[in-house]
Design an enzyme around this catalytic site. Sequence first.
Site, PDB file in Angstrom:
ATOM      1  N   LYS A  88      -0.403   0.561 -25.393  1.00 32.07           N
ATOM      2  CA  LYS A  88      -0.682   0.475 -26.834  1.00 32.07           C
ATOM      3  C   LYS A  88       0.662   0.476 -27.576  1.00 32.07           C
ATOM      4  CE  LYS A  88      -5.314   2.142 -26.057  1.00 32.07           C
ATOM      5  NZ  LYS A  88      -6.317   3.195 -26.223  1.00 32.07           N
ATOM      6  N   TYR A 139       0.854  -1.196   0.000  1.00 31.83           N
ATOM      7  CA  TYR A 139       0.000   0.000   0.000  1.00 31.83           C
ATOM      8  C   TYR A 139       0.880   1.234   0.000  1.00 31.83           C
ATOM      9  CZ  TYR A 139      -5.022   0.077  -0.006  1.00 31.83           C
ATOM     10  OH  TYR A 139      -6.325   0.086  -0.414  1.00 31.83           O
ATOM     11  N   GLU A 144      -0.522   4.795  -0.642  1.00 24.62           N
ATOM     12  CA  GLU A 144      -1.325   5.998  -0.917  1.00 24.62           C
ATOM     13  C   GLU A 144      -0.470   7.238  -0.751  1.00 24.62           C
ATOM     14  OE1 GLU A 144      -4.554   5.637   1.805  1.00 24.62           O
ATOM     15  OE2 GLU A 144      -5.852   4.671   0.332  1.00 24.62           O
ATOM     16  N   THR A 149      -2.161   6.193 -22.520  1.00 27.00           N
ATOM     17  CA  THR A 149      -2.083   4.843 -21.984  1.00 27.00           C
ATOM     18  C   THR A 149      -0.622   4.420 -22.099  1.00 27.00           C
ATOM     19  OG1 THR A 149      -2.482   3.893 -24.158  1.00 27.00           O
ATOM     20  CG2 THR A 149      -4.400   4.179 -22.746  1.00 27.00           C
TER      21      THR A 149
END
Length: 405
Positions: free
Chosen positions: A221, A47, A49, A218
Amino acid sequence: MNRDELLFSYLESETKRQNGGIELIASENFASKNVRALCGSILTNKYAEGFPGKRYYGGCVHIDEIENRAIELVTKLFGAKYACVQPHSGTQANMIAYYALLNTGDKILSLSLDEGGHLSHGSKVSFSSRYYNVDFYHLNKNGRIDYEALREKALEYRPNLILAGFSAYPFEIDYQKIKDVAKEVGAYFMVDMAHIAGLIAAGELDNPLKYADIVTSTTHKTLRGPRGGIVLTNNEEIIKKVNKACFPALQGGPLENIIGAKAECFYEALQPEYKEYIKQVKINTKACSDELTRLGDINSGTENHLFLLNTKKSFGVTGKDAQEKLEEIGITLNKNMLPNDDEKPSVTSGVRIGFAAVTTRGAIKEDAIEIARIIDGYLKNNIKKEDAISRVKTLTKSWKQIDEI
Ligand SMILES: *Cc1c(COP(=O)(O)O)cnc(C)c1O
């Protein structure tokens, strides 16, 4: 612990399908072993954050190194000052960009899905049209952006943000012209380079960071990384807003395994072999489009990694039927709306063809010409199904298998 054998048998089948077929979906690619290793790594356990140096959890020292490395490499790759590498996908990157720059109800001017835009650019079925007002500019009859009409539309509509960068546009984009319009009407200029990021990274297309306030992409691709998104900018105020939009506004804990894989893909895209790869993608795409033209088939032509083939005019079949028929012989591509298409989006008059994926497997110009001949011959009913399948197999056997990439 036992594993779910059924699930792993599906994985095995999908591996066979990917190895045995000709992948012409323009938005797909084959990620390298190292990219895939990072995706499947223990980094998924953590984790984190927040952002490097400002996390809500302890134990982030190596995670920070990894995320900082991703930022360092991507800013180098695209010549950007700042980057957010946490967006989970291209759609999330766009959501973050809008949230950072706009208020709900603000106006976006974009290209519609029918003409080559993306769902997240204001389609009726997307969040983007519920939270923002959206109007569209259009293509001219040659399938290129009508910049003059775009300017007129912008002067009348007065958007807060003008968006360029598309999912099915085979031509170069004149960013300067759109930037001038954005400036004239006081709008932000955003570029979504999801499809063409790899070509930009390799210097084979103009770099939108020279013009735009904010650039999204993205990573899976043409860039050939893990499934994910990024946001880039040269503006310090904007990156602060972007990071806040990303976390805590729209996302929770970042996928650090994917961020590691993104870093590896940026590293790979900085290597000389990657530039050669992208050059070959362009050569192959053009060779296939030219061969189809020579055979009398109506297509858009290309200046990047994809083109649109009008299957209705060329073969008397809809895009949907062409897609289904080609899938029978192991060629995967997608039906696609053509400019001014009179068929429904679920039917369409054509297909989109791209060469990023097969070129990663080692396809060369002669293979691209052979692919054009198989498509043409099979859709004109000049090649029998068994013969088409065997020609597809000959190609896929001559290429790299996907776990060797
Ligand atoms: C593919 C694409 C996206 C969305 O990417 P996802 O990762 O599928 O959410 C956004 N914009 C454009 C232009 C695209 O082509």
